[in-house]
Each structure stands twice: as C-alpha cells, then as structure tokens.
Design a protein around this motif. Structure first.
Motif, PDB file in Angstrom:
ATOM      1  N   MET A   1       0.844  -1.179   0.000  1.00  0.00           N
ATOM      2  CA  MET A   1       0.000   0.000   0.000  1.00  0.00           C
ATOM      3  C   MET A   1       0.890   1.242   0.000  1.00  0.00           C
ATOM      4  SD  MET A   1      -2.675   1.217   2.934  1.00  0.00           S
ATOM      5  CE  MET A   1      -1.475   1.883   4.054  1.00  0.00           C
ATOM      6  N   ALA A   2       0.749   2.056  -1.025  1.00  0.00           N
ATOM      7  CA  ALA A   2       1.511   3.304  -1.083  1.00  0.00           C
ATOM      8  C   ALA A   2       0.887   4.316  -0.128  1.00  0.00           C
ATOM      9  CB  ALA A   2       1.497   3.850  -2.497  1.00  0.00           C
ATOM     10  N   ARG A   3       1.731   4.993   0.635  1.00  0.00           N
ATOM     11  CA  ARG A   3       1.228   5.981   1.586  1.00  0.00           C
ATOM     12  C   ARG A   3       1.204   7.342   0.908  1.00  0.00           C
ATOM     13  NH1 ARG A   3       3.767   4.830   7.446  1.00  0.00           N
ATOM     14  NH2 ARG A   3       5.723   5.197   6.407  1.00  0.00           N
ATOM     15  N   ILE A   7      -5.404  11.751  -4.971  1.00  0.00           N
ATOM     16  CA  ILE A   7      -5.957  12.989  -5.515  1.00  0.00           C
ATOM     17  C   ILE A   7      -4.893  14.087  -5.580  1.00  0.00           C
ATOM     18  CG2 ILE A   7      -7.727  14.768  -5.231  1.00  0.00           C
ATOM     19  CD1 ILE A   7      -8.835  11.979  -5.946  1.00  0.00           C
ATOM     20  N   CYS A   8      -4.284  14.410  -4.432  1.00  0.00           N
ATOM     21  CA  CYS A   8      -3.347  15.550  -4.394  1.00  0.00           C
ATOM     22  C   CYS A   8      -1.887  15.122  -4.383  1.00  0.00           C
ATOM     23  CB  CYS A   8      -3.636  16.430  -3.179  1.00  0.00           C
ATOM     24  SG  CYS A   8      -3.302  15.634  -1.592  1.00  0.00           S
ATOM     25  N   GLY A   9      -1.607  13.840  -4.144  1.00  0.00           N
ATOM     26  CA  GLY A   9      -0.227  13.371  -4.145  1.00  0.00           C
ATOM     27  C   GLY A   9       0.509  13.565  -2.832  1.00  0.00           C
ATOM     28  N   LYS A  10      -0.203  13.967  -1.782  1.00  0.00           N
ATOM     29  CA  LYS A  10       0.437  14.151  -0.475  1.00  0.00           C
ATOM     30  C   LYS A  10       0.961  12.816   0.023  1.00  0.00           C
ATOM     31  CE  LYS A  10      -1.489  16.792   2.675  1.00  0.00           C
ATOM     32  NZ  LYS A  10      -2.419  17.237   3.731  1.00  0.00           N
ATOM     33  N   GLY A  11       2.216  12.793   0.491  1.00  0.00           N
ATOM     34  CA  GLY A  11       2.822  11.557   0.939  1.00  0.00           C
ATOM     35  C   GLY A  11       3.596  11.732   2.225  1.00  0.00           C
ATOM     36  N   VAL A  12       4.436  10.761   2.522  1.00  0.00           N
ATOM     37  CA  VAL A  12       5.223  10.761   3.743  1.00  0.00           C
ATOM     38  C   VAL A  12       6.320  11.818   3.652  1.00  0.00           C
ATOM     39  CG1 VAL A  12       6.749   9.358   5.177  1.00  0.00           C
ATOM     40  CG2 VAL A  12       4.739   8.342   4.150  1.00  0.00           C
ATOM     41  N   VAL A  13       6.545  12.529   4.759  1.00  0.00           N
ATOM     42  CA  VAL A  13       7.585  13.549   4.839  1.00  0.00           C
ATOM     43  C   VAL A  13       8.569  13.103   5.912  1.00  0.00           C
ATOM     44  CG1 VAL A  13       8.046  15.965   5.347  1.00  0.00           C
ATOM     45  CG2 VAL A  13       5.947  15.337   4.191  1.00  0.00           C
ATOM     46  N   THR A  14       9.872  13.270   5.651  1.00  0.00           N
ATOM     47  CA  THR A  14      10.877  12.891   6.630  1.00  0.00           C
ATOM     48  C   THR A  14      11.494  14.120   7.263  1.00  0.00           C
ATOM     49  OG1 THR A  14      12.603  12.819   4.957  1.00  0.00           O
ATOM     50  CG2 THR A  14      11.451  10.763   5.420  1.00  0.00           C
ATOM     51  N   TRP A  29       6.578  11.702   9.055  1.00  0.00           N
ATOM     52  CA  TRP A  29       5.207  12.149   9.266  1.00  0.00           C
ATOM     53  C   TRP A  29       4.378  11.591   8.125  1.00  0.00           C
ATOM     54  CZ3 TRP A  29       9.357  15.178  10.406  1.00  0.00           C
ATOM     55  CH2 TRP A  29       9.376  15.780  11.664  1.00  0.00           C
ATOM     56  N   ALA A  30       3.360  10.806   8.459  1.00  0.00           N
ATOM     57  CA  ALA A  30       2.515  10.185   7.441  1.00  0.00           C
ATOM     58  C   ALA A  30       1.199  10.954   7.338  1.00  0.00           C
ATOM     59  CB  ALA A  30       2.239   8.736   7.789  1.00  0.00           C
ATOM     60  N   PRO A  31       0.656  11.115   6.132  1.00  0.00           N
ATOM     61  CA  PRO A  31      -0.631  11.788   5.984  1.00  0.00           C
ATOM     62  C   PRO A  31      -1.767  10.902   6.484  1.00  0.00           C
ATOM     63  CG  PRO A  31       0.067  10.942   3.876  1.00  0.00           C
ATOM     64  CD  PRO A  31       1.193  10.695   4.833  1.00  0.00           C
ATOM     65  N   ASN A  32      -2.871  11.526   6.858  1.00  0.00           N
ATOM     66  CA  ASN A  32      -4.048  10.788   7.328  1.00  0.00           C
ATOM     67  C   ASN A  32      -4.817  10.320   6.099  1.00  0.00           C
ATOM     68  OD1 ASN A  32      -6.201   9.780   8.682  1.00  0.00           O
ATOM     69  ND2 ASN A  32      -6.823  11.680   9.638  1.00  0.00           N
ATOM     70  N   LEU A  33      -4.565   9.084   5.681  1.00  0.00           N
ATOM     71  CA  LEU A  33      -5.184   8.527   4.474  1.00  0.00           C
ATOM     72  C   LEU A  33      -6.344   7.612   4.843  1.00  0.00           C
ATOM     73  CD1 LEU A  33      -2.070   7.599   2.352  1.00  0.00           C
ATOM     74  CD2 LEU A  33      -3.506   9.611   2.144  1.00  0.00           C
ATOM     75  N   VAL A  49      -7.286   8.338  -0.119  1.00  0.00           N
ATOM     76  CA  VAL A  49      -7.503   9.782  -0.170  1.00  0.00           C
ATOM     77  C   VAL A  49      -7.167  10.374   1.195  1.00  0.00           C
ATOM     78  CG1 VAL A  49      -9.191  11.588  -0.654  1.00  0.00           C
ATOM     79  CG2 VAL A  49      -9.353   9.414  -1.828  1.00  0.00           C
ATOM     80  N   CYS A  50      -6.467  11.521   1.200  1.00  0.00           N
ATOM     81  CA  CYS A  50      -6.191  12.184   2.474  1.00  0.00           C
ATOM     82  C   CYS A  50      -7.460  12.881   2.958  1.00  0.00           C
ATOM     83  CB  CYS A  50      -5.037  13.175   2.347  1.00  0.00           C
ATOM     84  SG  CYS A  50      -5.360  14.620   1.350  1.00  0.00           S
TER      85      CYS A  50
END
Length: 63
Positions: A1-3, A7-14, A29-33, A49-50
């Motif tokens: 599963m890709a995090r 829709i917007c492409g928001k993903g994991v930030v380090t 930091w993971a988005p609320n998907l 979707v976030c």
C-alpha cells in the motif's frame, strides 16, 4: 500500500526528531489517508484519499 493520496499526491515527509538535549534522530510524518470508494472516470473504485481532500469536496464518494 503506497502511503500517498491519489488525488493531491500528499505523501510521507521525513525530518528529524529533536530531544531536549538536542539529540537528533530520523522520523517520518505520514498523511491521514482513508480508503474510500469514489467515482473515478464514471465508475466506482477504491482509492486512498487524504482527509483534507475528503473534507474539501475534491472526491465524489460512491454509495
């Protein structure tokens, strides 16, 4: 599963976790998907979707 939001492409930030003594360690930091059933190209499909896209109405949910 890709995090990543479909829709917007928001993903994991380090970044760095910084303690009180300023010891730095890596963290993410993971988005609320949410896995929702939405209308994509006229047919219902399950997508990740976030919550910001859900709340702003960028996704038309299928029933």
């Amino acid at each position: 599963m890709a995090r990543k939001c479909d829709i917007c492409g928001k993903g994991v930030v380090t970044g760095m976790k910084v303690s009180h003594s300023h010891i730095r360690t890596k963290r993410t930091w993971a988005p609320n998907l949410q896995r929702v059933k939405a209308i994509v190209n006229g047919s219902p499909k399950r997508i990740m979707v976030c919550t910001r896209c859900l709340r702003s109405g960028k996704v038309q949910r299928a029933v």
